[in-house]
Design an enzyme around this catalytic site. Sequence first.
Site, short mmCIF file in Angstrom:
data_model
loop_
_atom_site.label_atom_id
_atom_site.label_comp_id
_atom_site.label_asym_id
_atom_site.label_seq_id
_atom_site.Cartn_x
_atom_site.Cartn_y
_atom_site.Cartn_z
CG ASP A 100 -1.82 -1.15 1.33
OD1 ASP A 100 -2.15 -1.71 0.27
OD2 ASP A 100 -2.22 -1.50 2.45
N1 URA Z 1 -0.99 -5.96 3.87
C1 URA Z 1 -1.55 -4.73 3.88
O1 URA Z 1 -2.60 -4.51 4.44
N2 URA Z 1 -0.88 -3.75 3.23
C2 URA Z 1 0.31 -3.92 2.61
O2 URA Z 1 0.87 -2.98 2.06
C3 URA Z 1 0.87 -5.21 2.63
C4 URA Z 1 0.20 -6.22 3.27
#
Ligand code: URA
Length: 233
Positions: free
Chosen positions: A104
């Site tokens: 993310d």
């Molecule tokens: N899980 C998440 O919620 N976000 C990420 O960036 C990676 C794994």
Amino acid sequence: MRLDQFIATSSPLSRKEARRAIHASKVEVNGEVWKDTGKHLPAGAQVLLEGGQLTLQGERYIMLNKPAGIVSATQDSEHPTALDLLPAELTEVARNLHIAGRLDADTTGLLLLTTDGKWSHRVTSPRVECPKTYRVNLSTPILDSTINTLETGVMLHQDPKPTKPAQVKVLEPQLIELIISEGRYHQVKRMLAAAGNHVEALHRQRIGDIILDSALEPGDYRELTEKEIASIG
Ligand code: URA
């Protein structure tokens, strides 16, 4: 491989520029000028561009310490992308460089990029179950019942199957290390939300045996070693 594709892959020229160079008689294959942009090269052909020999680079494998605010995409009209952090030498020559396992925008840490589609498939495929280790800052102290839920499997909102059992190590009441072997959308945040907590900050430390190099500052990258590349799959 087609001649124009070979030139675009092995030189800084784009496919369009490569075609122009071919039409302008700047390209020789095995000692002869070739003017057909789409002609396929014979195995082991010697290709010269304006007299300089071109060689195909091997596949590329990169680790990047992703800072917050960078999107895990190769293109985005609004936000800076992981590829914007890499030099043109990589992004222009290695045109099929892609991300093996997105993060993310607000997640930091280990991001792998490669030109090797089979290798990235082994990183991301749920069948391979390549473990990913995250350091997770929580909004409230973790409960034993939450650890138990994470380690057993969690039903995520609008997902028919429970998550595979995760491994949890409590570092501090509001800081855990979580190892998961799947890569569902926002998986860690959704797992913690479903188990009654909330992720404040998320950092990926490790994918399989590849550990984020502590010498890399946020935004820095390096090529993977042969050993790291071979450790996947
Ligand atoms: N899980 C998440 O919620 N976000 C990420 O960036 C990676 C794994």
